[in-house]
Design a protein around this motif. Structure first.
Motif, mmCIF file in Angstrom:
data_model
loop_
_atom_site.group_PDB
_atom_site.id
_atom_site.type_symbol
_atom_site.label_atom_id
_atom_site.label_comp_id
_atom_site.label_asym_id
_atom_site.label_seq_id
_atom_site.Cartn_x
_atom_site.Cartn_y
_atom_site.Cartn_z
ATOM 1 N N LYS A 15 30.290 5.093 23.232
ATOM 2 C CA LYS A 15 29.169 4.282 23.778
ATOM 3 C C LYS A 15 29.133 4.971 25.313
ATOM 4 N N ILE A 16 29.827 5.422 25.985
ATOM 5 C CA ILE A 16 29.829 5.905 27.371
ATOM 6 C C ILE A 16 28.956 7.196 27.184
ATOM 7 N N LEU A 17 29.298 8.023 26.303
ATOM 8 C CA LEU A 17 28.700 9.284 26.070
ATOM 9 C C LEU A 17 27.320 9.215 25.560
ATOM 10 N N ILE A 18 27.258 8.626 24.644
ATOM 11 C CA ILE A 18 25.816 8.173 24.355
ATOM 12 C C ILE A 18 24.811 7.799 25.215
ATOM 13 N N ASP A 19 25.234 6.971 26.279
ATOM 14 C CA ASP A 19 24.506 6.347 27.199
ATOM 15 C C ASP A 19 24.184 7.255 28.503
ATOM 16 N N HIS A 20 25.144 8.329 28.494
ATOM 17 C CA HIS A 20 24.932 9.182 29.627
ATOM 18 C C HIS A 20 24.164 10.627 29.024
ATOM 19 N N PHE A 21 24.692 10.974 27.768
ATOM 20 C CA PHE A 21 24.036 12.299 27.356
ATOM 21 C C PHE A 21 23.484 12.198 26.225
ATOM 22 N N GLY A 22 23.418 11.165 25.557
ATOM 23 C CA GLY A 22 22.571 11.126 24.303
ATOM 24 C C GLY A 22 23.241 11.728 22.997
ATOM 25 N N GLY A 23 24.648 11.997 23.282
ATOM 26 C CA GLY A 23 25.498 12.658 22.043
ATOM 27 C C GLY A 23 26.710 13.128 22.671
ATOM 28 N N TYR A 24 27.657 13.492 21.701
ATOM 29 C CA TYR A 24 28.892 13.940 22.123
ATOM 30 C C TYR A 24 29.565 14.717 21.018
ATOM 31 N N THR A 25 30.691 15.248 21.520
ATOM 32 C CA THR A 25 31.666 15.935 20.823
ATOM 33 C C THR A 25 33.157 15.482 21.441
ATOM 34 N N ILE A 26 33.852 15.071 20.432
ATOM 35 C CA ILE A 26 34.986 14.315 20.860
ATOM 36 C C ILE A 26 36.273 14.913 19.818
ATOM 37 N N GLN A 27 37.333 15.521 20.616
ATOM 38 C CA GLN A 27 38.778 15.808 19.685
ATOM 39 C C GLN A 27 39.757 14.718 20.190
ATOM 40 N N GLU A 50 26.576 16.263 38.215
ATOM 41 C CA GLU A 50 26.350 14.927 38.716
ATOM 42 C C GLU A 50 26.368 13.881 37.493
ATOM 43 N N GLU A 51 25.745 14.363 36.385
ATOM 44 C CA GLU A 51 25.845 13.470 35.254
ATOM 45 C C GLU A 51 27.134 13.483 34.611
ATOM 46 N N VAL A 52 27.859 14.646 34.706
ATOM 47 C CA VAL A 52 29.280 14.614 34.310
ATOM 48 C C VAL A 52 30.200 13.595 34.957
ATOM 49 N N TYR A 53 30.088 13.800 36.293
ATOM 50 C CA TYR A 53 30.836 13.023 37.410
ATOM 51 C C TYR A 53 30.506 11.350 37.347
ATOM 52 N N LYS A 54 29.314 11.111 36.973
ATOM 53 C CA LYS A 54 28.900 9.395 36.670
ATOM 54 C C LYS A 54 29.626 9.398 35.286
ATOM 55 N N ALA A 55 29.642 9.984 34.361
ATOM 56 C CA ALA A 55 30.231 9.501 33.172
ATOM 57 C C ALA A 55 31.784 9.478 33.368
ATOM 58 N N ALA A 56 32.225 10.116 34.265
ATOM 59 C CA ALA A 56 33.844 10.348 34.480
ATOM 60 C C ALA A 56 33.951 9.130 35.076
ATOM 61 N N ASP A 57 33.209 8.765 36.177
ATOM 62 C CA ASP A 57 33.510 7.465 37.076
ATOM 63 C C ASP A 57 33.537 6.318 36.198
ATOM 64 N N GLU A 58 32.592 6.273 35.060
ATOM 65 C CA GLU A 58 32.892 5.145 34.253
ATOM 66 C C GLU A 58 33.863 5.162 33.315
ATOM 67 N N MET A 59 34.387 6.323 33.033
ATOM 68 C CA MET A 59 35.886 6.481 32.125
ATOM 69 C C MET A 59 36.737 5.907 32.733
ATOM 70 N N ILE A 60 36.834 6.474 34.023
ATOM 71 C CA ILE A 60 38.123 5.999 35.114
ATOM 72 C C ILE A 60 38.115 4.470 35.068
ATOM 73 N N ASP A 61 37.007 3.929 35.346
ATOM 74 C CA ASP A 61 37.073 2.334 35.468
ATOM 75 C C ASP A 61 37.275 1.692 34.071
ATOM 76 N N THR A 62 36.461 2.341 32.999
ATOM 77 C CA THR A 62 36.790 1.564 31.671
ATOM 78 C C THR A 62 38.089 1.701 31.211
ATOM 79 N N PHE A 63 39.013 2.892 31.399
ATOM 80 C CA PHE A 63 40.304 2.955 30.950
ATOM 81 C C PHE A 63 41.203 3.090 31.910
ATOM 82 N N HIS A 64 40.865 2.441 32.904
ATOM 83 C CA HIS A 64 41.990 2.281 34.059
ATOM 84 C C HIS A 64 42.796 3.603 34.505
ATOM 85 N N GLN A 65 41.964 4.381 34.909
ATOM 86 C CA GLN A 65 42.542 5.966 35.097
ATOM 87 C C GLN A 65 42.522 6.084 36.455
ATOM 88 N N SER A 66 43.584 6.974 36.833
ATOM 89 C CA SER A 66 43.480 7.519 38.156
ATOM 90 C C SER A 66 42.589 8.860 38.237
#
Length: 153
Positions: free
Chosen positions: A80-92, A120-136
């Motif tokens: 969901k985070i990746l679709i919202d920020h990039f419109g697509g994804y590749t995950i392993q 900038e868009e990568v950092y925005k998505a990473a910020d959301e990942m950090i918050d969502t997954f409670h990461q440092s």
């Protein structure tokens, strides 16, 4: 008369030589201009560096070191985070591990591949990942590459 024929013949040979030299010079100049045009186009096309971003998202809580979500739920939330920020994804999927003192920790890790985006868009998505997954942090690799969407012949 014989002298006139010889002089005319020599003049014709000299004229032919000058004409051939002029033709060769013209062809070389045209070739040089073509190379300059190709070189200028190459420089223009390479102005924007092609970067592939590879992100490593751990899914254990930064404080408790316990999984924040089950693996399937983690993956769905990341999609969901990746679709919202990039419109697509590749995950392993991967397993990450590290040692802290005498204790070895492991966690379910999601590896994300992104192209055709901005830092900038990568950092925005990473910020959301950090918050969502409670990461440092989220590990981000930036790899210079050439990307092509090949569609066949």
């Amino acid at each position: 008369m014989k002298k006139l024929v010889v002089v005319t013949f020599v003049l014709c040979i000299i004229t032919l030589g000058v004409s051939i030299t002029a033709l060769v010079c013209t062809l070389n100049k045209s070739d040089d201009q073509s190379k300059e045009t190709v070189s200028e186009e190459t420089v223009e096309n390479n102005d924007a560096e092609d970067i592939q971003y590879v992100l490593y998202l751990g899914t254990n809580d930064k404080d408790t070191n316990e999984p924040v979500y089950e693996p399937d739920e983690s993956k769905e939330m990341l999609k969901k985070i990746l679709i919202d920020h990039f419109g697509g994804y590749t995950i392993q999927e991967a397993t990450g591990g590290w040692k802290d003192g005498d204790k070895v920790y492991q966690e379910y890790t999601l590896v994300i591949y992104l192209s055709d985006t901005t830092p900038e868009e990568v950092y925005k998505a990473a910020d959301e990942m950090i918050d969502t997954f409670h990461q440092s942090s989220v590990l981000i690799h930036k790899n210079g590459t050439e990307t092509e969407f090949y569609s066949g012949k």
